[in-house]
Design a protein around this motif. Sequence first.
Motif, PDB file in Angstrom:
ATOM      1  N   ASN A 386       0.707  -1.229  -0.057  1.00  0.00           N
ATOM      2  CA  ASN A 386       0.165  -0.109  -0.081  1.00  0.00           C
ATOM      3  C   ASN A 386       0.817   1.304   0.109  1.00  0.00           C
ATOM      4  O   ASN A 386       0.676   2.186  -0.687  1.00  0.00           O
ATOM      5  N   ALA A 387       1.828   1.260   0.860  1.00  0.00           N
ATOM      6  CA  ALA A 387       2.886   2.334   1.090  1.00  0.00           C
ATOM      7  C   ALA A 387       3.259   2.757  -0.366  1.00  0.00           C
ATOM      8  O   ALA A 387       3.755   3.891  -0.618  1.00  0.00           O
ATOM      9  N   ILE A 388       3.791   1.513  -1.092  1.00  0.00           N
ATOM     10  CA  ILE A 388       4.383   1.750  -2.533  1.00  0.00           C
ATOM     11  C   ILE A 388       3.233   2.139  -3.403  1.00  0.00           C
ATOM     12  O   ILE A 388       3.542   3.224  -4.276  1.00  0.00           O
ATOM     13  N   LYS A 389       2.044   1.712  -3.238  1.00  0.00           N
ATOM     14  CA  LYS A 389       0.878   1.872  -4.285  1.00  0.00           C
ATOM     15  C   LYS A 389       0.385   3.147  -4.264  1.00  0.00           C
ATOM     16  O   LYS A 389       0.226   4.174  -5.102  1.00  0.00           O
ATOM     17  N   TYR A 390       0.338   3.788  -2.978  1.00  0.00           N
ATOM     18  CA  TYR A 390      -0.442   5.306  -2.779  1.00  0.00           C
ATOM     19  C   TYR A 390       0.827   6.125  -2.421  1.00  0.00           C
ATOM     20  O   TYR A 390       0.535   6.978  -1.566  1.00  0.00           O
ATOM     21  N   ASN A 391       1.617   6.144  -3.148  1.00  0.00           N
ATOM     22  CA  ASN A 391       2.890   7.113  -3.037  1.00  0.00           C
ATOM     23  C   ASN A 391       2.989   8.124  -4.262  1.00  0.00           C
ATOM     24  O   ASN A 391       2.181   7.925  -5.178  1.00  0.00           O
ATOM     25  N   GLY A 416       3.494   9.210   0.771  1.00  0.00           N
ATOM     26  CA  GLY A 416       2.437   9.233  -0.308  1.00  0.00           C
ATOM     27  C   GLY A 416       1.177  10.465  -0.247  1.00  0.00           C
ATOM     28  O   GLY A 416       1.520  11.273   0.612  1.00  0.00           O
ATOM     29  N   ILE A 417       0.494   9.797  -0.712  1.00  0.00           N
ATOM     30  CA  ILE A 417      -0.915  10.806  -0.818  1.00  0.00           C
ATOM     31  C   ILE A 417      -1.612  11.303   0.273  1.00  0.00           C
ATOM     32  O   ILE A 417      -2.486  11.978   0.343  1.00  0.00           O
ATOM     33  N   GLY A 418      -1.341  10.208   1.522  1.00  0.00           N
ATOM     34  CA  GLY A 418      -2.073  10.390   2.717  1.00  0.00           C
ATOM     35  C   GLY A 418      -3.668   9.930   2.735  1.00  0.00           C
ATOM     36  O   GLY A 418      -4.207   9.560   1.359  1.00  0.00           O
ATOM     37  N   ILE A 419      -4.172   9.798   3.846  1.00  0.00           N
ATOM     38  CA  ILE A 419      -5.576   9.608   3.783  1.00  0.00           C
ATOM     39  C   ILE A 419      -6.386  10.426   4.562  1.00  0.00           C
ATOM     40  O   ILE A 419      -6.022  10.968   5.515  1.00  0.00           O
ATOM     41  N   PRO A 420      -7.506  11.191   3.950  1.00  0.00           N
ATOM     42  CA  PRO A 420      -8.329  11.944   4.603  1.00  0.00           C
ATOM     43  C   PRO A 420      -8.863  11.517   5.916  1.00  0.00           C
ATOM     44  O   PRO A 420      -9.008  10.453   6.206  1.00  0.00           O
ATOM     45  N   TYR A 432     -13.431  -1.427   1.652  1.00  0.00           N
ATOM     46  CA  TYR A 432     -13.475   0.060   1.776  1.00  0.00           C
ATOM     47  C   TYR A 432     -12.184   0.658   0.916  1.00  0.00           C
ATOM     48  O   TYR A 432     -11.077   0.158   1.031  1.00  0.00           O
ATOM     49  N   ARG A 433     -12.489   1.612   0.049  1.00  0.00           N
ATOM     50  CA  ARG A 433     -11.416   2.201  -0.788  1.00  0.00           C
ATOM     51  C   ARG A 433     -11.547   3.806  -0.657  1.00  0.00           C
ATOM     52  O   ARG A 433     -12.617   4.042  -0.799  1.00  0.00           O
ATOM     53  N   VAL A 434     -10.521   4.580  -0.496  1.00  0.00           N
ATOM     54  CA  VAL A 434     -10.776   5.923  -0.424  1.00  0.00           C
ATOM     55  C   VAL A 434     -11.140   6.638  -1.694  1.00  0.00           C
ATOM     56  O   VAL A 434     -12.289   6.985  -1.777  1.00  0.00           O
ATOM     57  N   GLY A 443      -4.853  -1.671  -8.755  1.00  0.00           N
ATOM     58  CA  GLY A 443      -4.981  -3.196  -8.807  1.00  0.00           C
ATOM     59  C   GLY A 443      -5.729  -3.348  -7.348  1.00  0.00           C
ATOM     60  O   GLY A 443      -5.570  -4.654  -6.834  1.00  0.00           O
ATOM     61  N   GLY A 444      -6.102  -2.496  -6.485  1.00  0.00           N
ATOM     62  CA  GLY A 444      -6.703  -2.815  -5.134  1.00  0.00           C
ATOM     63  C   GLY A 444      -7.889  -3.587  -5.259  1.00  0.00           C
ATOM     64  O   GLY A 444      -8.792  -3.133  -6.104  1.00  0.00           O
ATOM     65  N   THR A 445      -8.237  -4.141  -4.244  1.00  0.00           N
ATOM     66  CA  THR A 445      -9.579  -4.971  -3.699  1.00  0.00           C
ATOM     67  C   THR A 445     -10.322  -4.208  -2.458  1.00  0.00           C
ATOM     68  O   THR A 445     -11.253  -4.560  -2.572  1.00  0.00           O
ATOM     69  N   GLY A 446      -9.510  -3.410  -1.872  1.00  0.00           N
ATOM     70  CA  GLY A 446     -10.207  -2.916  -0.601  1.00  0.00           C
ATOM     71  C   GLY A 446     -10.064  -4.131   0.298  1.00  0.00           C
ATOM     72  O   GLY A 446     -10.744  -3.749   1.294  1.00  0.00           O
ATOM     73  N   LEU A 447      -9.517  -4.953   0.289  1.00  0.00           N
ATOM     74  CA  LEU A 447      -9.385  -6.170   1.365  1.00  0.00           C
ATOM     75  C   LEU A 447      -8.361  -6.003   2.068  1.00  0.00           C
ATOM     76  O   LEU A 447      -8.171  -6.864   2.950  1.00  0.00           O
ATOM     77  N   GLY A 448      -7.064  -5.544   1.366  1.00  0.00           N
ATOM     78  CA  GLY A 448      -5.706  -5.761   2.254  1.00  0.00           C
ATOM     79  C   GLY A 448      -5.547  -5.245   3.567  1.00  0.00           C
ATOM     80  O   GLY A 448      -5.208  -6.070   4.258  1.00  0.00           O
ATOM     81  N   LEU A 449      -6.146  -4.346   3.790  1.00  0.00           N
ATOM     82  CA  LEU A 449      -6.008  -3.819   5.335  1.00  0.00           C
ATOM     83  C   LEU A 449      -6.994  -4.746   6.301  1.00  0.00           C
ATOM     84  O   LEU A 449      -6.565  -4.532   7.406  1.00  0.00           O
ATOM     85  N   ALA A 450      -8.090  -5.088   5.762  1.00  0.00           N
ATOM     86  CA  ALA A 450      -9.141  -5.912   6.406  1.00  0.00           C
ATOM     87  C   ALA A 450      -8.234  -7.119   6.670  1.00  0.00           C
ATOM     88  O   ALA A 450      -8.318  -7.693   8.006  1.00  0.00           O
TER      89      ALA A 450
END
Length: 485
Positions: A386-391, A416-420, A432-434, A443-450
């Motif tokens: 995630n840290a690489i993807k949302y950078n 990276g871009i940060g999270i609101p 959940y995806r911002v 390529g995110g599924t919204g399941l990674g952090l869960a």
Amino acid sequence: MYIQNGVLAIISKIKEKFWFFKSMRVHALLALFIIGVIPLLFFSWEILNTYDSTAMSQRKADMQSQGNSLANLLVSSGYLSDTSSDEVNTEILRIADLYEGRILVIDSKLNIVKDTYGIEDGNVIISEDVIKCLNGSSSSAYRGDHNIEMTVPITHTSSKEIVGVILMNFSTKNIQNIYVILYRKTTVLFVTTIMLIFIYAFFYSGVFTKPFLNLKKAIGHLTEGYMDDEVKIDGFYEVQQISLSLNQMLTRIKNLENSRQEFVSNVSHELKTPLTSVKVLADSLLMQENVAPELYREFLVDIADEIERENKIINDLLSLVKLDKAASDMNITSVSINDLLELVLKRLRPIAKKNNIELIYESYRPVIAEIDEVKLSLAFSNLIENAIKYNVEDGWVRVSLNADHKYFYVKVSDSGIGIPEEAQDSIFDRFYRVDKARSRGTGGTGLGLAITKNAVHMHKGAIKVYSKENEGTTFTVRIPMNYIA
Ligand code: ADP
């Protein structure tokens, strides 16, 4: 075996039949009854006994003093050698009448010189008690069924020699009559009180157990499926507490049910999206005639991408389902966390390189901990990916490892871009995806952090996020060094 089963069946049948012995109401009733009855029984018995023994000893004391004064009179009047004195005879008869009894005056040769019944005058008496008394033992009393017998020595005033014996046999009928009256009254009082206690215990045990029956009814209502109703039971504090806990449990079940439904609809939606794209791409190819091979190729690449995405979603879902299983599925071993993180970083380095992102690893000490290697690798891999993807372009990702005697800490920071702020509470929710468009692009599924949160929680660890939009994000993970089952 058959016999054993048969015996068990009989026992369970007996238990079923005598269920009331396990009933709280029966126990409460018995307890109240016993607490009421036993002291009453003891009290009644004590009253009757005290009356009987006090009246009897009073009667003996009376007999003793009457006997002593009579003995003095007999000696002073020389009655043993001459029984003609009217005054003495009247006195003997008076005392005998007073106690509805019989008095015998016996001289030292065991001759009966006076019998108030006038039957034994002049006869010789052979009685062990009388002989004992003549031989010097003091007065003694014997209790019969309806009488008391007492021997009193007649002692010569100056020589102190025993010259005769007074044998008194007095009735105790009046004491017994009073005893019987007292016994009857106590019995009536006893039976009335027992009845009152029983009625009270019967009603009170009903009041006592009613809230539990209401609780049972309410739970039955819930079991039938009326989950929307709240359980509300008035009564004792403890029962109120139970209904409060029940309501909390109900809220939790409702939440779980809601999230399950949401999850199922999310899964269906997410799985449908790539399929819809594949269908649209295929249809548009089919609708055209004489399609150029390059276009086929372009569309097939897109179709392959969508299939890849579908595959990724299914894989993530499988990981999540596996993690949702019981903790017994944990495969705990002693693992070097340094090695584990280095391996994860090695795998992710090509992706970082592709995006021109610098991957920095800092380890403060070697850490060996009891963990499930596969699950935690997945968790850290998700965070770093995630840290690489949302950078941002030319950004950096810093991974650090530290430990104390109880926990080890992994920190993943990025530029990276940060999270609101308003999204920070939701990022651990499934699907959940911002920014849906962007994370789809990555390529995110919204399941990674869960998945990550589940894996950390299964190790009784904690995960926290600190983030500022357009500045960067830091995830901190704390895991116990020794696995707590
Ligand atoms: P995804 O597969 O979309 O990455 P995750 O569950 O891993 O799903 O993350 C959920 C969302 O949280 C992401 O879609 C992204 O919007 C946000 N997010 C996660 N990690 C970061 C990060 N390091 N920086 C910025 N946003 C992030």
